[in-house]
Design an enzyme around this catalytic site. Structure first.
Site, mmCIF file in Angstrom:
data_model
loop_
_atom_site.group_PDB
_atom_site.id
_atom_site.type_symbol
_atom_site.label_atom_id
_atom_site.label_comp_id
_atom_site.label_asym_id
_atom_site.label_seq_id
_atom_site.Cartn_x
_atom_site.Cartn_y
_atom_site.Cartn_z
ATOM 1 N N GLU A 1 0.947 -1.102 -0.035
ATOM 2 C CA GLU A 1 0.018 0.005 -0.006
ATOM 3 C C GLU A 1 0.866 1.275 -0.117
ATOM 4 O O GLU A 1 1.917 1.534 0.771
ATOM 5 C CB GLU A 1 -1.010 0.065 1.263
ATOM 6 N N LYS B 1 -9.452 1.973 -2.926
ATOM 7 C CA LYS B 1 -10.130 1.466 -1.549
ATOM 8 C C LYS B 1 -11.245 2.092 -1.182
ATOM 9 O O LYS B 1 -11.487 3.165 -1.166
ATOM 10 C CB LYS B 1 -8.929 1.865 -0.292
ATOM 11 N N CYS C 1 -5.146 -2.768 3.020
ATOM 12 C CA CYS C 1 -4.973 -2.560 4.382
ATOM 13 C C CYS C 1 -6.066 -3.047 5.414
ATOM 14 O O CYS C 1 -6.398 -4.153 5.700
ATOM 15 C CB CYS C 1 -4.437 -1.283 4.790
#
Length: 480
Positions: free
Chosen positions: A250, A304, A358
Site C-alpha cells: 500500500e 480502496k 490494509c
C-alpha cells in the site's frame, strides 16, 4: 440508578479484561482468554442488579481493549510534535468507547450463558456499527491454532460464540459445565486438525514476487528520500529470478500515479505489477492499487472503499477542514475519497484476484464480491502499527480471511510481515518484520467455496437468536 460498585471490583474487572487480551497475537495465550472470561462470568454472577453488571462489563472491556489495541498510540508517535499529545486520549477513548458494547451485553445478562450469547452479539455489532471495527474479537485467539479452521463453517462470530460458551459453561453448570467445555474444546481441536489433514489442491505453478521496501513511516513521505525509496522497490522488482507477477504494498510509491512512474515500474518488473499508489481525479484523491503492464500501461485500478475514520477521512470533513483539522494518514487534501466497492481484478494467467487494501482485510464482509476470485491480494502499510502487536494482529486476521473463504492470500506489507498464505490460513513463506527484501513464492490453489463463503454470518446469527430465545424462555420457566 447507576450506582458505582466500587473501585476494587472495577479493578478486578479491568485486570480480567487484560488477562483475556493475552490470547490475541502475537502471544496467542487462548487459555488465559478462557480463564479471564470465566473469571468475568463469575464476577457478573455476584453483581447486584443490571447497573453493577454494566459497570463490570464496561471496565472489563476497557481492560481488554487497552491491552489488545495498545498499538493505537503508534500512529500518533510518527509525528509526535504534532500528534503525540493525542495518544493517551486515543487509548482511553477507544478502550472505554468499544467497551460500551461489553457494558450493554453484561447489563442485559442474567446468568453466564446469557452473557456468552449477549457478548457474541455485541461483538458482532462492534464489527458493523458506525462502519465497524472488528479488531481483536475474542474468537481471534484461535488464529494459528487448529480450532481456527472452524471459521470455514462458522466465521469469526462462530469462533467468538464458541469461546464465550467454553468460558461460561463451568460457571453456569459447575463440574458438568467443565466437562461440556472440555468436550467442546476437544471437538474444536479435533475438527480443526481433521480439516488441516485433508489433501491440498495442486499448486498453480505461478510465481508471485512480493516486494517489501521497509520504509519507516516517519521517512516515507520525506521529499529528500522519496527517490531512494522508489529506487529500492524498483531494484527489488528487477532482481534476478523467475516471476509472473510483482506486488508492491500500500502507498509503496511516494509519487502520484502518472505515465512516467508507471513506465519505470513496468520496466523494472518485466511482468505485470500490482502496485499500491495514490492517484487523483480533479479535487478527489484515492488510495489505490494499479495493475501496470511491462510496457508501462495501467490496465486496471482498484480504489480502496472501506476507509479508516480519522485516518483516511474525517467525519464531517468539510466542516472540520475549515478549522484546519484533517485526516493525518492522508497525504493529499483533507482525506481520501472512497472507491465504489469490492471487485475482482483479471490478472491473466494468475486468474482473478480480490484486492484488499490494509484495513479492508479486517472486515469479513468486505471479502465478498459478485464473482468468486481465485485468490486474495492484500497490500498494506503496517508501519502505522508499530512493531510489537499491531502488525502481527493484522497478519492474523488476514490468515482468518483465507480460512473463511477457502482462498489463498498474497500479502505485501511495507515493513512486514509480507507472506504467502494458503487456503487453510497457513503461512507458507514470509518476510520478517522490519527487513527490506523480496519474496518469490508459488501461488497456492483455492479450495472449493466454504460454508461461510456461501452463507456468511446468517447461519451463526440464526443459532445465536435461537440460543438467546431458549435461554430466556428457560429462565422464565424456572422463575414461574
Amino acid at each position: 440508578m447507576w450506582r458505582f460498585p466500587g473501585w476494587p471490583r472495577m479493578g478486578v474487572a479491568f485486570a480480567l479484561g487484560g488477562v483475556m487480551a493475552t490470547g490475541q497475537a502475537p502471544l496467542g495465550f487462548w487459555w488465559f482468554t478462557l480463564a479471564g472470561l470465566a473469571g468475568l462470568c463469575a464476577v457478573l454472577v455476584r453483581a447486584e442488579g443490571w447497573h453493577a453488571r454494566a459497570w463490570t462489563g464496561w471496565f472489563a472491556g476497557a481492560g481488554y481493549f487497552a491491552l489488545a489495541l495498545n498499538w493505537i498510540i503508534e500512529p500518533f508517535l510518527v509525528d509526535p510534535w504534532t500528534y503525540g499529545w493525542m495518544a493517551p486520549f486515543a487509548v482511553v477513548l477507544l478502550s472505554f468507547g468499544l467497551a460500551l458494547f461489553w457494558a450493554l451485553a453484561a447489563g442485559v445478562s442474567r446468568g453466564p450463558l446469557i452473557f456468552a450469547v449477549a457478548l457474541t452479539a455485541a461483538e458482532f455489532a462492534r464489527g458493523h456499527v458506525l462502519t465497524g471495527f472488528p479488531w481483536a474479537l475474542p474468537g481471534h485467539v484461535w488464529i494459528g491454532w487448529a480450532p481456527s479452521q472452524l471459521a470455514a463453517w462458522v466465521g469469526p462470530t462462530g469462533l467468538t460464540l464458541m469461546t464465550a460458551l467454553m468460558a461460561a459453561l463451568p460457571v453456569a453448570l459447575r463440574w458438568k459445565g467443565v466437562a461440556l467445555s472440555a468436550v467442546l474444546l476437544a471437538g474444536a481441536f479435533g475438527l480443526g486438525l481433521w480439516r488441516l489433514d485433508q489433501p491440498d489442491p495442486a499448486g498453480t505453478g505461478r510465481i508471485v514476487r512480493i516486494v517489501q521496501p521497509n520504509a519507516a513511516q516517519a521517512m516515507k513521505w520525506d521529499p529528500d528520500r522519496a527517490a531512494m525509496l522508489f529506487r529500492r522497490s524498483l531494484d527489488l522488482s528487477a532482481a534476478p529470478g523467475p516471476k509472473d507477477l510483482v506486488v508492491w504494498p500500500e502507498t509503496a510509491v511516494p509519487y502520484l500515479l502518472d505515465d512516467y512512474v508507471a513506465q519505470e515500474i513496468g520496466l523494472a518488473a518485466g511482468v505485470p505489477a500490482a502496485v499500491g499508489i495514490q492517484r487523483t481525479e480533479g479535487p478527489m484523491a484515492f488510495n489505490s492499487l494499479a495493475v501496470v503492464q511491462p510496457d508501462g500501461r495501467v490496465t486496471q485500478v482498484y480504489d480502496k472503499h472501506h476507509l479508516v475514520p480519522f485516518g483516511e477521512y474525517m467525519p464531517f470533513g468539510d466542516t472540520l477542514a475549515r478549522i484546519g483539522i484533517s485526516a493525518f494518514a492522508a497525504r493529499l487534501g483533507n482525506g481520501y475519497t472512497a472507491g465504489p466497492g469490492p471487485h475482482v481484478l483479471d490478472l491473466g494467467a494468475l486468474g482473478n484476484a480480490l484486492p484488499l487494501i490494509c484495513y479492508e482485510a479486517v472486515f469479513p464482509q468486505d471479502v465478498r464480491a459478485d464473482t468468486r476470485p481465485g485468490w486474495l491480494l492484500q497490500i498494506t502499510n503496517d508501519a502505522w502499527f508499530g512493531t510489537l502487536t499491531g502488525p502481527y494482529q493484522h497478519l492474523a486476521q488476514a490468515r482468518l480471511r483465507a480460512i473463511e473463504q477457502g482462498l489463498p492470500m498474497v500479502r505485501a506489507a511495507n515493513t512486514g510481515v509480507s507472506a504467502m498464505i494458503d487456503a487453510k490460513g497457513r503461512i507458507l513463506s514470509s518476510l520478517p518484520l522490519g527487513e527490506a527484501g523480496h519474496l518469490d513464492a508459488e501461488l497456492p490453489a483455492a479450495l472449493p467455496p466454504t460454508l461461510y463463503a456461501r452463507f456468511g454470518e446468517g447461519p451463526v446469527l440464526a443459532v445465536l437468536a435461537l440460543l438467546a430465545g431458549g435461554l430466556v424462555a428457560l429462565r422464565r420457566k424456572r422463575r414461574g
